[in-house]
Design an enzyme around this catalytic site. Structure first.
Site, short mmCIF file in Angstrom:
data_model
loop_
_atom_site.label_atom_id
_atom_site.label_comp_id
_atom_site.label_asym_id
_atom_site.label_seq_id
_atom_site.Cartn_x
_atom_site.Cartn_y
_atom_site.Cartn_z
N LYS A 131 18.22 -50.22 -10.15
CA LYS A 131 19.52 -50.70 -9.68
C LYS A 131 20.44 -50.88 -10.88
CE LYS A 131 17.59 -52.93 -5.59
NZ LYS A 131 17.34 -54.18 -4.84
N LYS A 163 7.98 -45.88 -0.87
CA LYS A 163 8.59 -47.03 -0.24
C LYS A 163 8.61 -46.84 1.29
CE LYS A 163 12.23 -48.62 -2.58
NZ LYS A 163 11.73 -49.81 -3.29
N ASP A 214 6.16 -56.32 -1.68
CA ASP A 214 7.60 -56.27 -1.45
C ASP A 214 8.08 -57.44 -0.59
OD1 ASP A 214 10.25 -55.08 -1.53
OD2 ASP A 214 9.90 -54.47 0.54
#
Length: 275
Positions: A131, A163, A214
């Site tokens: 990011k 993911k 996560d």
């Protein structure tokens, strides 16, 4: 940091700002030499030594840059980090571009250092994510290292990270890992993002290299981490802030990856003043 890539980027940044020339400074006497001081207006971790050295060498190799601080060193409000001596019009050409970069990178390094101190667990490495600001990834990840942190993968070509969307596309964890192993060599690591205990069991049986918890709470990590074989690296990511990172101390993971290091930092203010 790749010096060739840094020079290419700085040339592009300077060209964007300078255009066809600095019309404000063009009337200054030619050859008028001065020394400018760059100093911090607040406390933080300094990052920008290479930017100043390489950047001013692009403008004029005769400009002298004298550094008082090295990258990664703490700087207090009012401290001078560098002196730059040369023709005034040329010093001013790089002022805004270089300060913009130094302020942002110092902000990232400072936030990284604060995160490590807040966690207060040397067994867990704090790292970044992808990011980052487009075009600034190399510099922003370098700033994380200057703050004492570590880098996650630099790009999509460096490691496999399956993911939620990948797992849906492949048809599940087992299918995804199996397919990836068929197409890649043994030197490429495979990480899988999980959200519950059943997925943890699945990735362990699939023999992945890295497991990412996560958006887990610290308590959930502490409950499930003991199930992971010692040869598998673990990471927790998602929903962690500077205020909550301390909760994960002692949870047993190897890494905590934090997106806010490079997307929610506060720039450290610096000034550039001629003597």
């Amino acid at each position: 940091m790749n010096q060739i890539k840094l020079e290419q980027q700085l040339r592009d940044f300077l060209e964007e700002d300078i255009g066809d020339g600095d019309i404000t400074s063009q009337a200054l006497p030619q050859g008028l030499k001065k020394t400018a001081y760059i100093f911090a207006k607040e406390d933080g971790v300094f990052v920008g030594a290479s930017i100043l050295k390489v950047g001013y060498s692009i403008i004029n190799r005769h400009i002298n840059v004298r550094l008082m601080k090295a990258d990664g060193q703490f700087v207090e409000k009012g401290e001078t980090v560098a002196e730059v001596t040369g023709a005034v019009d040329q010093l001013l050409l790089g002022e805004r571009v270089f300060l913009n970069l130094i302020q942002r990178l110092s902000g990232i390094a400072t936030l990284t250092k604060k995160s490590i101190e807040a966690l207060n667990d040397p067994t867990i490495r704090v790292c970044d994510t992808r990011k980052t600001t487009p075009g600034l990834r190399m510099l922003e990840k370098y700033a994380v290292r200057c703050g004492g942190g570590f880098n996650h993968r630099r790009g999509l070509d460096q490691a496999v990270l399956l993911k939620e969307n990948h797992l849906a596309a492949y048809g599940g964890i087992r299918q995804a890992v199996s397919r990836v192993k068929e197409t890649l060599g043994h030197m490429t690591k495979i990480e899988v993002e999980i959200t519950n205990k059943q997925e943890l069991i699945d990735v362990i049986e699939a023999e992945v290299d890295v497991i990412m918890f996560d958006n887990y709470s610290s308590q959930q990590v502490k409950e499930q981490q003991p199930l992971v074989p010692s040869n598998i690296v673990t990471e927790v990511s998602g929903g962690i802030s500077l205020k909550t990172i301390r909760e994960f101390a002692g949870c047993g993971v190897n890494y905590i990856s934090l997106g806010f290091l490079t997307h929610s930092y506060k720039a450290i203010d610096y000034s550039f003043l001629l003597k």
